[in-house]
Design a protein around this motif. Structure first.
Motif, PDB file in Angstrom:
ATOM      1  N   GLN A  82      23.439  21.467  29.591  1.00 31.97           N
ATOM      2  CA  GLN A  82      24.538  21.597  30.551  1.00 31.97           C
ATOM      3  C   GLN A  82      24.991  20.262  31.127  1.00 31.97           C
ATOM      4  OE1 GLN A  82      23.678  24.416  33.653  1.00 31.97           O
ATOM      5  NE2 GLN A  82      23.264  26.110  32.239  1.00 31.97           N
ATOM      6  N   ARG A  83      24.100  19.261  31.140  1.00 30.01           N
ATOM      7  CA  ARG A  83      24.437  18.029  31.854  1.00 30.01           C
ATOM      8  C   ARG A  83      24.207  16.774  31.015  1.00 30.01           C
ATOM      9  NH1 ARG A  83      27.578  19.475  36.265  1.00 30.01           N
ATOM     10  NH2 ARG A  83      26.749  21.443  37.081  1.00 30.01           N
ATOM     11  N   LEU A  91      18.046  16.810  34.681  1.00 27.06           N
ATOM     12  CA  LEU A  91      18.933  17.964  34.633  1.00 27.06           C
ATOM     13  C   LEU A  91      18.846  18.659  33.268  1.00 27.06           C
ATOM     14  CD1 LEU A  91      22.031  16.294  36.345  1.00 27.06           C
ATOM     15  CD2 LEU A  91      20.378  17.837  37.411  1.00 27.06           C
ATOM     16  N   GLY A 133      19.797  12.503  36.479  1.00 30.16           N
ATOM     17  CA  GLY A 133      20.746  12.760  37.558  1.00 30.16           C
ATOM     18  C   GLY A 133      20.214  12.259  38.886  1.00 30.16           C
ATOM     19  N   THR A 165      29.687  14.951  32.647  1.00 32.59           N
ATOM     20  CA  THR A 165      29.297  16.267  33.159  1.00 32.59           C
ATOM     21  C   THR A 165      28.732  16.157  34.579  1.00 32.59           C
ATOM     22  OG1 THR A 165      27.022  16.204  32.299  1.00 32.59           O
ATOM     23  CG2 THR A 165      28.749  17.025  30.821  1.00 32.59           C
ATOM     24  N   ARG A 166      28.915  15.012  35.218  1.00 30.65           N
ATOM     25  CA  ARG A 166      28.493  14.853  36.607  1.00 30.65           C
ATOM     26  C   ARG A 166      29.638  15.279  37.529  1.00 30.65           C
ATOM     27  NH1 ARG A 166      25.042  14.843  33.838  1.00 30.65           N
ATOM     28  NH2 ARG A 166      23.240  13.450  33.603  1.00 30.65           N
ATOM     29  N   TYR A 189      32.559  24.104  33.646  1.00 33.04           N
ATOM     30  CA  TYR A 189      32.375  23.463  34.949  1.00 33.04           C
ATOM     31  C   TYR A 189      33.571  23.804  35.830  1.00 33.04           C
ATOM     32  CZ  TYR A 189      29.287  20.752  31.934  1.00 33.04           C
ATOM     33  OH  TYR A 189      28.344  20.372  31.012  1.00 33.04           O
ATOM     34  N   LYS A 212      27.623  19.458  25.213  1.00 30.13           N
ATOM     35  CA  LYS A 212      26.678  18.540  24.581  1.00 30.13           C
ATOM     36  C   LYS A 212      27.149  18.135  23.196  1.00 30.13           C
ATOM     37  CE  LYS A 212      21.804  17.766  23.563  1.00 30.13           C
ATOM     38  NZ  LYS A 212      22.087  17.092  22.288  1.00 30.13           N
ATOM     39  N   TRP A 269      28.312  24.736  37.219  1.00 30.21           N
ATOM     40  CA  TRP A 269      28.318  25.466  35.946  1.00 30.21           C
ATOM     41  C   TRP A 269      28.784  26.898  36.155  1.00 30.21           C
ATOM     42  CZ3 TRP A 269      27.753  23.999  30.971  1.00 30.21           C
ATOM     43  CH2 TRP A 269      27.512  24.976  30.007  1.00 30.21           C
ATOM     44  N   ASN A 286      20.472  13.041  30.431  1.00 26.25           N
ATOM     45  CA  ASN A 286      20.458  14.109  31.432  1.00 26.25           C
ATOM     46  C   ASN A 286      19.780  13.684  32.723  1.00 26.25           C
ATOM     47  OD1 ASN A 286      17.945  14.022  30.086  1.00 26.25           O
ATOM     48  ND2 ASN A 286      17.457  16.116  30.719  1.00 26.25           N
ATOM     49  N   TYR A 298      24.293  21.561  41.348  1.00 24.52           N
ATOM     50  CA  TYR A 298      23.570  21.438  40.087  1.00 24.52           C
ATOM     51  C   TYR A 298      22.566  22.577  39.885  1.00 24.52           C
ATOM     52  CZ  TYR A 298      25.430  16.733  39.357  1.00 24.52           C
ATOM     53  OH  TYR A 298      26.261  15.658  39.131  1.00 24.52           O
TER      54      TYR A 298
END
Length: 605
Positions: free
Chosen positions: A409-410, A405, A379, A415-416, A498, A534, A504, A377, A389
């Protein structure tokens, strides 16, 4: 002296020297400079044209064109054609045939390597226009040199030489004595040539470079010593021994040819740094201390620890791994409707590739494993990307800043915003594009190209409250369902939290609640219901086929050849190691230098 006349003379003599030095005395015989094939067209990249993603392509933005990658593109490859798209074929299933695969003996420097070499040799990172030196060259391509590509090498080499001689700091990296003094130019040719050619020059080569100065000095009016030095540097920068990474020794070991210590040093430095050896590696080569696996690994581990030099190479591999630089792919191409997505801007698009490079480098240099690529996670944001974000832009500048992050969620690079935005449509998400990329390129399942009937599928009619419902209806027809329902759509549906630019969301733009639950095929025999990004990333990171793709792509990237049964032995070993709990990306990088094929070569047929 008339400058124009001098430049013409310098250019002619430089070209003559380049032609002369293109025959390098080696045990294998002279190395002739490549000539273009009849008609001037280049060989296509190995593998030909890849299949499009199942389900066809996403909706183009209005006007039908997408933005070019940030920073634009270099000159196109000779022949004027665009390389075919790059997708991951099914990886080698593990068939291992012991042996050394044939490898080219004279690959050209890639453009990123050219820039790094010019930086490390001369301290030049940008030309007078602010662009990288390679911006004046053709984009990387396979195949022999042609006349126009050769002309560009000469043009850029001449500009670099002129720029270096005007900059005292850069000039000192090339020449440290008065060129008018007796013996200065011979010493410069010997010392700089050792670094530029990645080996000691032969006496004949030294004499040819000296002869260039001697012939220039006969001109009327005579050039200055500084001008002769500039021409000598230009001649180095257009020599085939500089532009190509040659492996031409002929010492036999078993049924293969043993690389010289200088050739091993070059393999190490271009693999780990994308550039020339440093003084310590050169000293090891000079002393014959690169002949055993242990000696090679010791140097590799020392070099890997120098993050500022190894980091860009790690980032370059991962760009190749996920096909970020594929000009026919989706990365960095889509525009987005700023009325619907006001946080999107050209500044955001410019930051996305930087974030991805920094992510992969950071994971690797913090003892990251293969799994961490999908679960970390960490970032990097700036004031433009922070709000996407959910971060306050007031706390950031134009520079990319490391952040932690939300781990739920990331998780991982998928997920970027770089990936999520690139694999979306102008005005909405694309579960098809996202899902096809993950299924084929990451998980390693390839359902094959869409049928002709599928490509003609009309949009479904009716009212939909989520984009997921729309795509489920679109792909529910018999011609689509067989591939989309079990393979393509599910990973994309798992990412519906996303939006099109990667922000998100819990409510779909069409008004309905987001449903990210999906039954994802992680192998031909492993289907699991996932309820969050995840959970999906955790499973991808544990996938045996996903690991194998990663190992196979590292081997192909490091050794500069397509997957084959000989290299499958190395891939098998690395795949097993990647399955270990604490085996890191940087350990893999060191282990790539331990294969027998790293210090041996065989001639192709």
């Amino acid at each position: 002296m008339n400058d124009k006349r001098l430049l013409v003379a310098l250019g002619a003599l430089t070209a003559a020297l380049a032609a002369c030095s293109s025959e390098i005395d080696t045990p294998d015989g002279p190395m002739a400079q490549p000539t273009p094939p009849p008609g001037g067209t280049m060989n296509p990249p190995p593998g030909g044209t890849a299949n499009p993603p199942p389900g066809g392509t996403a909706n183009p933005p209005p006007g039908g064109t997408a933005n070019p990658p940030p920073g634009g593109t270099a000159n196109p490859p000779p022949g004027g054609t665009t390389p075919p798209p790059t997708t991951t074929p099914p990886p080698n299933t593990g068939t291992c045939t012991p042996g050394i695969p044939a490898t080219t003996q004279i690959p050209r420097l890639k453009n990123r390597q050219y820039d790094a070499v010019i930086r490390d040799l001369l301290g030049v990172t940008a030309m007078s226009d602010g662009k990288a030196p390679s911006s004046g060259l053709y984009s990387d391509y396979e195949g022999p040199m042609n006349t126009d590509a050769w002309r560009l090498y000469q043009d850029v080499g001449g500009k670099i030489a002129a720029q270096v001689m005007k900059d005292p700091a850069a000039k000192a990296k090339f020449i440290s004595c008065d060129p008018a003094m007796a013996g200065c130019m011979k010493q410069t040719i010997t010392d700089f040539g050792r670094k530029a050619f990645r080996r000691p020059l032969t006496e004949a080569e030294v004499q040819r470079f000296e002869k260039l100065g001697t012939e220039l000095a006969k001109a009327t009016p005579a050039p200055t010593a500084e001008q002769i030095a500039q021409t000598t540097l230009e001649a180095f920068l257009v020599s085939p021994s500089f532009l190509q990474i040659t492996e031409l020794t002929a010492e036999v070991e078993g049924s293969a040819i043993k690389l010289s210590p200088f050739e091993v040093a070059a393999r190490l430095s271009f693999l780990l740094w994308g550039s020339v050896p440093d003084d310590e590696l050169n000293a090891a080569a000079n002393g014959g201390m690169l002949t055993t696996r242990e000696q090679i690994l010791a140097q590799a581990q020392r070099m890997i620890a120098i993050r500022e030099k190894t980091g860009p190479a790690v980032a370059a591999f991962h760009r190749s791994y996920v096909a970020m630089d594929d000009v026919a792919g989706h990365w960095w191409k889509p525009q987005h409707d700023t009325a619907k997505f006001p946080l999107y801007s050209p500044a955001v698009q410019e930051a996305m590739p930087k974030e991805m490079d920094l992510f992969f480098e950071e994971v690797a240099f913090n003892n990251g494993t293969f799994k961490d690529i999908f679960t970390s996670n960490v970032g990097f944001v700036n004031k433009d990307t922070a709000p996407i974000y959910g971060l306050d832009p007031a706390g950031y500048t134009n520079e990319m800043t490391k952040v932690t992050l939300d781990p739920e969620q990331r998780p991982g690079f998928l997920t970027r915003i770089g990936f999520l935005s690139s694999f979306s449509r102008f005005d909405g998400t694309s579960p098809i594009l996202r899902g096809a990329f993950i299924t084929i390129n990451m998980i390693g399942l390839n359902p094959g190209p869409p049928s002709p009937e599928a490509l003609q599928t009309p949009p479904p009619t009716g009212t939909f409250t989520t984009q997921r419902a729309f795509f489920e209806a679109l792909t529910s027809q018999a011609s689509c369902k067989g591939c989309h329902e079990p393979f393509v759509n599910p990973p994309g549906f798992a990412l519906e939290n996303y939006d099109a630019i990667g922000k998100w969301q819990t409510v779909d733009p069409l008004g309905g609640a987001i449903n990210a639950t999906a039954v994802v095929s992680f192998s031909a025999t492993n289907k699991q219901t996932v309820t969050s990004p995840k959970q999906m990333m955790d499973e991808i990171g544990k996938g045996e086929m996903a690991r194998r793709i990663y190992a196979e792509k590292w081997v192909a990237f490091a050794y500069g050849r397509a997957p084959n049964d000989n290299d499958a032995c190395v891939v098998n070993d690395l795949n097993t190691r990647l399955g270990g709990e604490n085996y890191t990306v940087l350990q893999l990088l060191g282990d790539l230098t331990q294969a027998e094929s790293f210090r041996l070569r065989v001639k192709g047929s």
